[in-house]
Motif scaffolding. Structure first.
Motif, mmCIF file in Angstrom:
data_model
loop_
_atom_site.group_PDB
_atom_site.id
_atom_site.type_symbol
_atom_site.label_atom_id
_atom_site.label_comp_id
_atom_site.label_asym_id
_atom_site.label_seq_id
_atom_site.Cartn_x
_atom_site.Cartn_y
_atom_site.Cartn_z
ATOM 1 N N UNK A 48 0.867 -1.171 0.000
ATOM 2 C CA UNK A 48 0.000 0.000 0.000
ATOM 3 C C UNK A 48 0.904 1.221 0.000
ATOM 4 N N UNK A 49 0.781 2.059 -1.028
ATOM 5 C CA UNK A 49 1.606 3.254 -1.208
ATOM 6 C C UNK A 49 0.729 4.476 -0.930
ATOM 7 N N UNK A 50 0.938 5.108 0.236
ATOM 8 C CA UNK A 50 0.127 6.252 0.659
ATOM 9 C C UNK A 50 0.817 7.557 0.310
ATOM 10 N N UNK A 51 0.033 8.578 -0.027
ATOM 11 C CA UNK A 51 0.574 9.855 -0.513
ATOM 12 C C UNK A 51 1.492 9.524 -1.695
ATOM 13 N N UNK A 71 -2.059 2.279 -4.786
ATOM 14 C CA UNK A 71 -1.512 3.626 -4.623
ATOM 15 C C UNK A 71 -2.653 4.579 -4.294
ATOM 16 N N UNK A 72 -2.498 5.332 -3.201
ATOM 17 C CA UNK A 72 -3.541 6.258 -2.745
ATOM 18 C C UNK A 72 -2.991 7.670 -2.716
ATOM 19 N N UNK A 73 -3.709 8.586 -3.355
ATOM 20 C CA UNK A 73 -3.340 10.003 -3.328
ATOM 21 C C UNK A 73 -4.614 10.824 -3.504
ATOM 22 N N UNK A 74 -4.632 11.999 -2.915
ATOM 23 C CA UNK A 74 -5.808 12.872 -3.006
ATOM 24 C C UNK A 74 -5.816 13.705 -4.277
ATOM 25 N N UNK A 75 -4.685 13.799 -4.970
ATOM 26 C CA UNK A 75 -4.564 14.662 -6.143
ATOM 27 C C UNK A 75 -4.924 13.895 -7.420
ATOM 28 N N UNK A 76 -5.911 14.410 -8.145
ATOM 29 C CA UNK A 76 -6.350 13.752 -9.371
ATOM 30 C C UNK A 76 -5.217 13.644 -10.388
ATOM 31 N N UNK A 77 -4.407 14.682 -10.535
ATOM 32 C CA UNK A 77 -3.298 14.663 -11.487
ATOM 33 C C UNK A 77 -2.307 13.560 -11.180
ATOM 34 N N UNK A 79 -2.969 10.683 -9.548
ATOM 35 C CA UNK A 79 -3.628 9.410 -9.842
ATOM 36 C C UNK A 79 -3.653 9.167 -11.357
ATOM 37 N N UNK A 80 -3.960 10.194 -12.117
ATOM 38 C CA UNK A 80 -3.987 10.084 -13.582
ATOM 39 C C UNK A 80 -2.600 9.703 -14.115
ATOM 40 N N UNK A 81 -1.547 10.364 -13.590
ATOM 41 C CA UNK A 81 -0.182 10.067 -14.027
ATOM 42 C C UNK A 81 0.209 8.631 -13.686
ATOM 43 N N UNK A 82 -0.110 8.174 -12.488
ATOM 44 C CA UNK A 82 0.205 6.791 -12.090
ATOM 45 C C UNK A 82 -0.517 5.807 -13.007
ATOM 46 N N UNK A 83 -1.798 6.054 -13.269
ATOM 47 C CA UNK A 83 -2.565 5.162 -14.155
ATOM 48 C C UNK A 83 -1.937 5.087 -15.546
ATOM 49 N N UNK A 84 -1.570 6.228 -16.105
ATOM 50 C CA UNK A 84 -0.972 6.267 -17.445
ATOM 51 C C UNK A 84 0.376 5.543 -17.461
ATOM 52 N N UNK A 85 1.197 5.797 -16.454
ATOM 53 C CA UNK A 85 2.517 5.159 -16.394
ATOM 54 C C UNK A 85 2.384 3.654 -16.201
ATOM 55 N N UNK A 86 1.508 3.242 -15.300
ATOM 56 C CA UNK A 86 1.299 1.810 -15.049
ATOM 57 C C UNK A 86 0.814 1.114 -16.321
ATOM 58 N N UNK A 87 -0.053 1.760 -17.054
ATOM 59 C CA UNK A 87 -0.544 1.178 -18.307
ATOM 60 C C UNK A 87 0.592 1.072 -19.334
ATOM 61 N N UNK A 88 1.393 2.114 -19.464
ATOM 62 C CA UNK A 88 2.519 2.106 -20.406
ATOM 63 C C UNK A 88 3.514 0.989 -20.108
ATOM 64 N N UNK A 89 3.732 0.701 -18.823
ATOM 65 C CA UNK A 89 4.699 -0.320 -18.420
ATOM 66 C C UNK A 89 4.044 -1.678 -18.152
ATOM 67 N N UNK A 95 -5.127 2.246 -8.362
ATOM 68 C CA UNK A 95 -5.060 3.600 -7.810
ATOM 69 C C UNK A 95 -6.388 3.969 -7.172
ATOM 70 N N UNK A 96 -6.290 4.732 -6.096
ATOM 71 C CA UNK A 96 -7.476 5.226 -5.402
ATOM 72 C C UNK A 96 -7.269 6.696 -5.109
ATOM 73 N N UNK A 97 -8.160 7.522 -5.627
ATOM 74 C CA UNK A 97 -8.115 8.954 -5.333
ATOM 75 C C UNK A 97 -8.898 9.170 -4.042
ATOM 76 N N UNK A 98 -8.177 9.489 -2.978
ATOM 77 C CA UNK A 98 -8.810 9.636 -1.674
ATOM 78 C C UNK A 98 -7.881 10.374 -0.718
ATOM 79 N N UNK A 99 -8.473 11.028 0.241
ATOM 80 C CA UNK A 99 -7.717 11.518 1.384
ATOM 81 C C UNK A 99 -7.162 10.276 2.094
ATOM 82 N N UNK A 100 -5.883 10.283 2.382
ATOM 83 C CA UNK A 100 -5.234 9.102 2.962
ATOM 84 C C UNK A 100 -5.855 8.719 4.302
ATOM 85 N N UNK A 101 -6.128 9.693 5.156
ATOM 86 C CA UNK A 101 -6.696 9.372 6.470
ATOM 87 C C UNK A 101 -8.080 8.733 6.343
#
Length: 180
Positions: A48-51, A71-77, A79-89, A95-101
């Motif tokens: 689990x990768x937080x922030x 992977x959890x992060x509150x920032x849409x950008x 999450x979008x970047x992680x999704x694109x990179x994960x797909x490319x590789x 990915x989950x867009x959420x406040x970590x707490x």
């Protein structure tokens, strides 16, 4: 940033400049994975990768064979970047867009490794909520580790379940375990 080891060793990943991130340095990341390499078979664990920011840590685990990565992060950008990179590789990173707490309060899934890289400017109260929620909600396997990355100027050794810390330049990793 680059991937240090594994299937995608040496690959460079360039994150968009507008992301509000501070990726873990290659030196610190290499040192961290040298520690973890002696304790885990990466293809057998859940992470689990937080922030998560750029996803730098998630990519490193995926490159080393880990298939269960969230992977959890509150920032849409981010999450979008992680999704694109994960797909490319062709990496299996959820990915989950959420406040970590809020995520930690609701999550029921146990992990072998939980890595948290919150903003270095956090107050100690904000840092302390991470292990508190992880251990109260029993989100680690019995032999699991919570690793919190922070500035060397922040001390987390008074928090419950603290085990040890390692410093690399201005970065510090504090390790927390169930049974210490």
């Amino acid at each position: 940033m680059r991937i240090i080891s594994g299937k995608y060793k040496g690959r460079r990943i360039t994150a968009p400049k507008q992301l509000p991130v501070r990726p873990t340095t290659d030196m610190a990341k290499e040192a961290l994975f040298n520690i973890l390499n002696n304790q885990y078979y990466f293809d057998d664990i859940s992470v689990l990768d937080l922030f998560s920011g750029t996803g730098n840590i998630s990519y490193e685990f995926a490159s080393r064979g880990t298939e269960q990565i969230t992977a959890v992060d509150a920032n849409y950008g981010c999450i979008k970047f992680i999704n694109e990179t994960a797909e490319n590789f062709d990496m299996s990173i959820i990915t989950i867009k959420s406040d970590v707490y809020k995520f930690l309060e609701k999550s029921k899934q146990k992990h072998d490794i939980i890595f948290a890289d919150p903003p270095y400017g956090f107050e100690i109260e904000e840092f302390s909520k991470i292990p508190k929620l992880v251990f109260e909600n029993q989100l680690l396997q019995d032999d699991g580790l919570l690793i919190v990355e922070h500035s060397k100027h922040t001390k987390l050794d008074e928090l419950d379940h603290f085990s040890y810390s390692k410093s690399y330049g201005g970065n510090m990793f504090s390790f927390f375990e169930i049974n210490i």
